[in-house]
Scaffold this active site. Structure first.
Site: not given
Length: 424
Positions: A12, A40
């Site tokens: 993240d 993503h």
């Protein structure tokens, strides 16, 4: 030449945007590990997309995208993502699914879900995407390679062997109906239809590209803290999240990797259970979570609220070290513009002693953060593309982090869009 892009922390970190940025100047992008358990998020000229299986080079017509042998391939999600791109107006990308890649099966998801339920309060915070059962099977040599789909006798023998083993678990531990070999064969024939246009020898393709002087980009999922060897075991993923594994899961020679871009956020965030020394709670956490990222700190795969905290220089320095970082990328600096003061965790206190070295997991639960406090810049810097144009307090913050993590920060991201970037 090979470049790798990986995460310094828990995942993240904003790698999708940076991968997209580097893919623009690459010929081949290789996804080398992980599955559909983490995504993503990319904002480009076609809109906003969350990728879970496809490499991040799919928005460029000149890029060949390879799903490498180290990936847990969920064929149904792979097909779904390709459809999502098509619906979003993205031209059909060039994709090679390596024949050596292995298939994530419906029973992997079932076993993952059953085990998390059985563990109850001691669960790992799995996304229930089947990742741990998949990799367990791979290393127990009861996985199914993509190449096997075109060898029905070999495939059937493996399926029958799998059913024999899995049905003991399903019946006696999880109290679930047994697997049926014929149903699994049907599932696999469906995957064969999906994958047929894309399969190829990814390893030979990459080596040939390197011989021709092409630019190859290795794309990693998650970050250093999630590696099962060097991360916070057992609260890790089940594939290797380090750039070094790209030489295996991506099929590139170790001597070819020249640059390792390691991405870290200007604060910390994590999904899932486990130690998180600089974590914030309550209103302070909720405010940072709300302002974080493009749409707040919520998982690209699960939508779960991410845990957030101050920048952890101890974890990030270690994360960059084990990645072999040549350049660090700092993302989401723009999210901190509301703060009067910003804390940075520069040490851990464990049993009365302060250390700058990241400890083994057995000691991590006893670690307490040691903070240094820096002044905030109290203004909106989103979209600034000239580093010198940033407020002095923001430049000082970047310089302080660079000194702490001991690798050069060469790119600073000031927003979620593709070119909201400052180069240093």
């Amino acid at each position: 030449m090979v470049k790798a892009i990986v995460g310094a922390n828990w995942g993240d970190e904003g790698k999708g945007k940076i991968t997209d940025l580097l893919a623009e100047k690459s010929d081949v992008v290789v996804r080398f590990q992980g599955g559909a358990n983490a995504g993503h998020t990319i904002i480009c000229d076609y809109g906003k997309f969350a990728l879970h299986q496809l490499p991040s080079g799919v928005f460029y017509s000149h890029v060949t995208n390879i799903i490498g042998n180290g990936v847990a391939l969920d064929a149904a999600k792979f097909a779904q993502e390709l459809r999502h791109l098509e619906e979003g107006g993205v031209p059909a990308p060039k994709v090679i699914v390596d024949l050596r890649c292995q298939l994530l099966m419906s029973y992997h998801v079932l076993l993952d879900t059953c085990e998390e339920a059985r563990l109850g309060g001691k669960a790992f915070g799995s996304t229930k995407s089947g990742i741990a059962p998949f990799y367990s099977d791979k290393y127990a040599k009861i996985g199914i390679q993509v190449a096997d789909l075109w060898h029905e006798d070999r495939l059937r023998a493996q399926v029958e062997h799998i059913c024999e083993l899995k049905n003991v678990l399903l019946e006696h531990l999880y109290h679930q109906p047994p697997l049926e070999p014929e149903k699994l064969m049907e599932e696999l024939r469906g995957y064969r239809t999906i994958l047929e246009p894309y399969v190829g020898d990814g390893v030979t393709f990459v080596h040939q590209a390197l011989k021709e002087g092409k630019q190859v980009l290795l794309e990693g999922q998650l970050g250093s803290m999630k590696d099962p060897n060097l991360g916070i075991y057992p609260m890790t993923t089940s594939s290797h999240t380090l750039a070094g594994f790209g030489t295996v899961g991506g099929g590139v020679p170790p001597t070819a990797i020249e640059d390792v871009f390691t991405v870290t956020k200007a604060y910390s965030s994590a999904v899932g259970a486990g130690a998180f020394v600089s974590e914030l709670f309550g209103d302070e956490a909720e405010e940072l979570r709300r302002r974080g990222g493009d749409a707040g700190e919520y998982g690209a795969t699960t939508g779960r609220p991410r845990r957030v905290g101050w920048f952890d220089a101890v974890a990030t320095r270690y994360g960059c070290m084990v990645q072999g970082t040549t350049q660090a990328v700092l993302t989401a600096v723009d999210c901190l513009g509301y703060l009067d003061e910003i804390k940075v965790c520069t040490g851990y206190e464990i049993d009365g002693k302060v250390t700058r070295d990241f400890p083994v997991p057995a000691l991590l639960d006893r670690a307490k953060p040691v903070y240094e406090t820096l002044p905030g810049w109290k203004c909106d810097i989103r979209g600034v593309t000239d580093f010198d144009a940033l407020p002095q307090a923001a430049k000082d913050y970047v310089a302080f982090l660079e000194k702490e993590i001991e690798v050069p920060i060469t790119i600073v991201s000031t927003g979620p869009k593709r070119h909201e970037i400052c180069y240093r």
